[in-house]
Design an enzyme around this catalytic site. Structure first.
Site, short mmCIF file in Angstrom:
data_model
loop_
_atom_site.label_atom_id
_atom_site.label_comp_id
_atom_site.label_asym_id
_atom_site.label_seq_id
_atom_site.Cartn_x
_atom_site.Cartn_y
_atom_site.Cartn_z
N HIS A 196 11.31 -36.76 24.16
CA HIS A 196 11.52 -35.32 23.95
C HIS A 196 10.36 -34.75 23.16
O HIS A 196 10.11 -35.17 22.03
CB HIS A 196 12.85 -35.09 23.24
N LYS A 209 9.28 -31.59 29.79
CA LYS A 209 10.56 -32.28 29.66
C LYS A 209 10.56 -33.60 30.43
O LYS A 209 10.84 -33.63 31.63
CB LYS A 209 11.69 -31.37 30.16
N HIS A 237 -5.23 -33.43 31.30
CA HIS A 237 -6.03 -32.73 30.28
C HIS A 237 -6.57 -33.64 29.17
O HIS A 237 -7.48 -33.23 28.44
CB HIS A 237 -5.22 -31.62 29.61
N ASP A 284 -2.06 -29.34 40.64
CA ASP A 284 -1.40 -28.70 39.50
C ASP A 284 -1.94 -27.27 39.38
O ASP A 284 -3.11 -27.03 39.71
CB ASP A 284 -1.75 -29.52 38.25
N HIS A 317 -2.83 -25.83 36.84
CA HIS A 317 -3.89 -25.81 35.83
C HIS A 317 -5.11 -26.62 36.29
O HIS A 317 -4.99 -27.53 37.10
CB HIS A 317 -3.36 -26.39 34.51
N ASP A 366 3.88 -27.43 38.89
CA ASP A 366 3.88 -26.09 38.31
C ASP A 366 3.17 -25.09 39.24
O ASP A 366 3.12 -23.89 38.94
CB ASP A 366 3.27 -26.07 36.89
#
Ligand code: ZLV
Ligand code: CA
Ligand code: ZN
Length: 380
Positions: free
Chosen positions: A24, A32, A143, A178, A180, A267
């Site tokens: 978490h 998540k 990243h 993704d 990003h 995403d």
């Protein structure tokens, strides 16, 4: 290239560890890990394990993680906990940790070992020739840098997997869908002509991480071996398939990779909490299907994805594509059924959300031309 008919005989290594879903990041954080448990639950309840080799993967060792990350950064990740973080304040800013995006949570290094262990195992299944296709949904943390966390990512399992593949394959292609920019992977191989990195992402100069413009093309030997496809808001299935297929056809023909790593961050799906694209589970999966059709050893990893019912739908659908096993749209009975209402389907239609695709055909054609231009300079 092997004939297309070899598809149905493709062996698939599904790399998984139950523990990866039990972390978490902290209250209110969009990342998540339990989305991994949700995904595995759907994969199993659809019976996809019957069509794959399922491997319960081990944690990566420090020495394996040190193939990319610095020793001092690894030591820090091993030692820091939410309870002792006050003794480490000096190091937090050095390693970009403890601030909102990259919190210190319980078991942080164990989480890294699991994510990296899965991607290393997937890569090794490919290099040993044990499998044609491999999956690690707990990876894709694109990243992370050598000595720095960034954007919810602490260790870069993709860079480790690429280094592993490079031991056997002369050239490795990295493809990142993704929403990003895949900056950490691009940076790690920015001066190399052995890994070609291609990222599709939202780009407006502000959206995280802020990099990924068309003119980031690599340096030294790596010049022309980084490609960026900057996209605008609300791109739909048609536009995404159009640009993705054109770019990857050109790239694969020119670069002739021995293996491919595909980062399947979800995403980029419509309705994501952080993303602003408008593609469906089906459209996302078409990208996997397209890369698989080249019959080049391929591993898929996870990545972003913040509307977790859609993350698990999408990665389950993509598992079925890898396993070459069509599955019904109606979800099977499963422990987490309540997440998937009111439709209880795998690929719910995108409700007409009146979000206008800002990527005109002219814009996409312009991108195609500019990328073709960069590829012309690539030594072949
Ligand atoms: O999907 O964050 O925009 C791979 C991946 O690509 C930022 N971070 C940084 C730069 C300054 N900011 C804001 C810091 C906010 C920290 C908390 C959130 C909390 C709640 C809701 C949204 C965010 C958030 N953070 C949204 N976007 C960010 C990005 C990082 C995105 C990482 C994407 C990771 C796994
Ligand atoms: Ca991307
Ligand atoms: Zn992302």
């Amino acid at each position: 290239n092997r004939p297309q008919s070899s598809h149905s005989k493709d062996r698939v290594a599904y790399c998984f560890n139950h523990d990866a879903g039990n972390f978490h990041y902290g209250q209110g954080h969009p990342m998540k890990p339990p989305r991994l448990t949700l995904t595995h639950n759907l994969v199993m309840n659809y019976g996809l394990y019957k069509h794959m080799d399922v491997f319960h993967t081990r944690r990566a060792f420090d020495e394996e993680i040190a193939n990319f990350h610095s020793q001092d950064y690894i030591e820090f990740l091993k030692r820091v906990t939410p309870n002792n973080v006050n003794n480490f304040t000096k190091f937090l800013s050095r390693y970009n940790l403890g601030i909102d995006d990259c919190p210190i949570f319980e078991g942080i290094y164990d989480f890294c070992r699991l994510s990296c262990g899965g991607s290393l195992e997937a890569a090794r299944k490919l290099t040993s020739g044990q499998t044609d296709l491999a999956i690690n949904w707990s990876g894709g943390l694109h990243h992370a840098r050598k000595s720095e966390a960034s954007g919810f990512c602490y260790t870069n399992d993709i860079v480790l997997a690429a280094l592993e593949l490079l031991r056997y394959f002369p050239r490795v292609l990295y493809v990142d869908i993704d929403v990003h920019h895949g900056d950490g992977v691009q940076e790690a191989f920015y001066a190399s002509n052995r890994v070609l990195s291609v990222s599709f992402h939202k780009y407006d100069g502000h959206f995280f991480p802020g990099t990924g413009s068309l003119d980031e093309i690599g340096t030294h030997l790596g010049k022309y071996y980084s490609l960026n496809v900057p996209l605008l808001d609300y791109i739909d299935d048609n536009s995404y398939a159009y640009i993705f297929k054109h770019v990857l056809s050109m790239v694969i023909e020119t670069f002739r990779p021995g293996a491919i790593i595909m980062q399947c961050g979800t995403d980029s799906l419509a309705g994501d909490k952080l993303g602003t694209f408008n593609i469906s589970v089906h459209g996302h999966g078409e990208c996997v299907r397209f890369l698989k059709s080249f019959n080049i050893p391929l591993m898929t990893v996870g990545g972003g994805g913040y509307t977790i019912r859609n993350v698990s739908r999408c990665w389950t659908y993509e598992t079925s594509i890898m396993a070459n096993t069509p599955i019904p749209d109606v979800l099977p009975e499963n422990e987490y059924m309540e997440y998937f209402g009111p439709d209880y389907r795998l690929n719910p239609p995108i409700v007409d959300n009146h979000l206008e695709n800002a990527n005109s055909r002219a814009y996409l054609d312009q991108l195609r031309i500019q990328i073709a231009e960069i590829l012309r300079y690539m030594e072949t």
